[in-house]
Design an enzyme around this catalytic site. Structure first.
Site, PDB file in Angstrom:
ATOM      1  N   LYS A 112       1.496  -4.908   8.844  1.00  0.00           N
ATOM      2  CA  LYS A 112       2.702  -4.948   7.994  1.00  0.00           C
ATOM      3  C   LYS A 112       3.569  -6.060   8.640  1.00  0.00           C
ATOM      4  O   LYS A 112       4.595  -5.481   9.529  1.00  0.00           O
ATOM      5  CB  LYS A 112       3.406  -3.505   7.598  1.00  0.00           C
ATOM      6  CG  LYS A 112       4.591  -3.467   6.650  1.00  0.00           C
ATOM      7  CD  LYS A 112       3.984  -3.704   5.397  1.00  0.00           C
ATOM      8  CE  LYS A 112       5.149  -3.654   4.359  1.00  0.00           C
ATOM      9  NZ  LYS A 112       4.489  -3.784   3.008  1.00  0.00           N
ATOM     10  N   SER A 115       2.966  -4.161  -1.976  1.00  0.00           N
ATOM     11  CA  SER A 115       3.887  -3.075  -1.400  1.00  0.00           C
ATOM     12  C   SER A 115       4.804  -2.602  -2.452  1.00  0.00           C
ATOM     13  O   SER A 115       3.895  -1.546  -3.090  1.00  0.00           O
ATOM     14  CB  SER A 115       5.051  -3.912  -0.639  1.00  0.00           C
ATOM     15  OG  SER A 115       5.583  -3.065   0.523  1.00  0.00           O
TER      16      SER A 115
END
Length: 591
Positions: free
Chosen positions: A188, A384
């Site tokens: 991430k 996401s």
């Protein structure tokens, strides 16, 4: 006297809006409602891809902005209509000098091939392709046409794709800025530029992974469409750059000539009396209609995901975003419509708020509970928060190069107190309640207790995300955690991992929805994307209520201005047509 002057100023401002602003808006609405010229008997459509593209239309009710050619969805829908229109004899595509977004290029390529399969020619003309963005997509689009032209002396620089990231750590260290972010997990990497001075191993791995997949996909499709070997094409392109004559000699393109020559060649193929027509103008000739009988609802969503409704920023700009109340409401409306038998959600989003994503996902669950299959069609991004929305859909269809997954979460703050203090600016904190109440103040870094509490919150959000993916994709949680960690995958990679069901474009998603709903034959598509009317746009532009906007417009009628009456008549007719057709065709963690 002071109150009188204030009142007078207010009256003057109101009159200015009424006498200048409202007529301007009304005239703009009338102009946007004007019917375009019909297509010539033999038309060659000219599609210009050099303009900025969005995935979906961004119509501006005030100025008529957001015409068909500016969005991929409008282009592919218009090409499908042109396939069966006897007036349309071909399409000339003006290629961009830089690449377009990979998912957009995949969708356009499929549309080009489908148009050719209908027996109609499509030519492409390039004034040069230069190393900017994912440049291989521009070449891939040219390769998907019947004839790939290039302007004499133009350059073909398709030697690969490159990516740059900015890293601010040394700058922050120098000036005392302390970025404090939690990431779940190492892939991430959206905030890595704040935390490091170079790529971490995971960041480098993930970036090279999606870039390599996009590159291989683009060149593989280009080779297939030009009927050549992919490895040989790659070797030839990487030995560039080339001028147009060299590209022709190497059989990378088909013709060298000016755009007028490519246009003349296509007109000659179209037959006597053929004329060119702007693609946007042809797209504007379509008229909405109400589908009868069973239908598939199309709901579109593009941009970052946030809670609430669109309360409006600058109505004259085209930025897109997804608002949870509006998108969830549209899905629930489609679920309640008896004639709607399935829903296709066209999604193009890099992510956003977890709570907003969950609200939209809940609407997807409701639709499924009412026996309405929901198929997500991903554009360039379905990552996401975008993947959170899609995770429990009936099926997910992604482009080969869609950037998807990124199952993870990040959040945090910048502690800038020490940096500002160097310049004589002091931040002082004051609070009541528990220690965590001041955790996100800018003055100082987290205390160990605040950091631990924040990290625990991020862990819980990440766990919720993983649980939804595991349930929706029928995967063990352990497997999801293994392939999650914030890793971004392309659609082709995600298919192999079980994160998407099919690799394809929008119309493949429509076919999937038909199959899941048990529908056969030609099923109409009913666009149910949330939109706003012109008066709501005035509300956002002028800061007045939609009711007040209608009152102001009606006042122009009452005062007897014949021009205003004529404009309002045209607006009324346009509104009736649209109503008759329905709508057819703080420390928030960001995913």
């Amino acid at each position: 006297m002071k109150q009188f002057l204030i009142t007078a100023a207010g009256v003057f401002a109101g009159l200015t809006i009424f006498l200048i602003g409202v007529p301007f808006v009304l005239i703009s609405l009338a102009l946007s409602a004007t019917a375009p010229a019909p297509a010539p008997a033999r038309a060659v459509l000219e599609l210009d891809l050099r303009q900025p593209l969005t995935d979906q239309d961004r119509a501006n009710p005030l100025l008529g902005i957001g015409r068909g050619g500016a969005s991929v969805m409008s282009i592919i829908e218009t090409l499908r209509r042109a396939e069966t229109d006897d007036h349309v004899k071909g399409v000339l595509v003006r290629l961009p000098e830089a690449g377009v977004e990979p998912g957009m290029a995949d969708e356009l390529r499929l549309a080009f091939l489908h148009f050719r399969a209908a027996g109609k020619p499509i030519y492409a003309h390039s004034q040069g392709i230069y190393p900017s963005g994912v440049v291989t997509t521009a070449y891939m689009l040219g390769a998907a046409t019947d004839e790939f032209w290039m302007q004499p002396g133009a350059s073909l620089q398709v030697t690969g794709i490159a990516n740059e990231d900015l890293f601010f750590k040394r700058f922050f260290d120098k000036y005392g800025v302390v970025p404090q972010y939690e990431q779940r997990y190492e892939y991430k990497n959206a905030v890595n530029g704040y935390l490091y001075s170079d790529y971490t191993p995971a960041h480098r791995e993930a970036t090279l992974s999606w870039m390599g997949s996009v590159y291989a996909s683009n060149l593989g499709f280009a080779a297939a469409d030009r009927k050549t070997d992919a490895a040989a094409l790659r070797t030839t392109l990487e030995a560039g750059p080339y001028l147009a004559d060299d590209a022709l000699r190497l059989k990378l393109i088909d013709k060298v000539g000016q755009v007028r020559e490519a246009e003349a060649a296509l007109l000659a193929k179209a037959g006597d009396g053929a004329e060119t027509m702007d693609f946007d103008d042809y797209a504007d000739t379509r008229r909405p209609h109400t589908p009868s009988g069973d239908s598939i609802a199309l709901i579109e969503a593009e941009g970052p995901i946030m809670t609430g409704e669109d309360v409006g920023g600058n109505p004259l700009t085209g930025g897109a975003s997804i608002h949870s109340d509006e998108l969830a409401g549209a899905i629930l409306d489609a679920a309640d419509a008896d004639s709607v038998k399935a829903i296709v959600l066209r999604l193009n989003s890099p992510g956003g708020s977890d709570t907003a994503s969950e609200q939209i996902l809940d609407a997807v669950r409701v639709a499924k509970a009412k026996k309405k299959p929901v198929v997500v069609s991903m554009g360039t991004y379905g990552a996401s928060g975008g993947y959170w929305i899609a995770s429990e859909a009936s099926a997910i269809v992604a482009e080969p190069t869609t950037l998807t997954g990124s199952i993870g979460v990040f959040g945090g703050k910048f502690a800038v107190g020490p940096a500002l203090a160097r310049f004589g600016v002091d931040i002082r904190d004051i609070k009541v309640g528990g220690d965590y109440a001041g955790a996100f103040g800018m003055d100082a870094a987290f205390t160990p207790e605040q950091r631990a509490a924040f990290a625990g919150w991020m862990d819980r959000i990440y766990g919720e995300f993983v649980a939804r993916v595991a349930r929706g994709r029928n995967l063990p949680e352990a497997r999801v955690r293994e392939i999650a960690k914030g890793h971004v995958w392309t659609g082709a990679q995600a298919k192999a991992l079980g994160l998407v069901d099919e690799v394809g474009g929008f119309y493949q998603a429509v076919d999937k929805a038909k199959a899941l709903a048990g529908l056969t034959g030609d099923v109409p598509i009913r666009r149910m994307t949330p939109t706003e009317g012109p008066f709501e746009a005035i509300e956002k532009a002028l800061g007045v209520s939609a009711t007040s906007a209608r009152t102001l417009a009606a006042a122009a009628w009452v005062f007897g201005d014949p021009r205003a009456q004529q404009i309002l008549d045209q607006i009324g007719e346009a509104r009736l047509r649209s109503q008759g057709g329905g709508a057819v065709l703080a420390p928030t963690p960001f995913h």
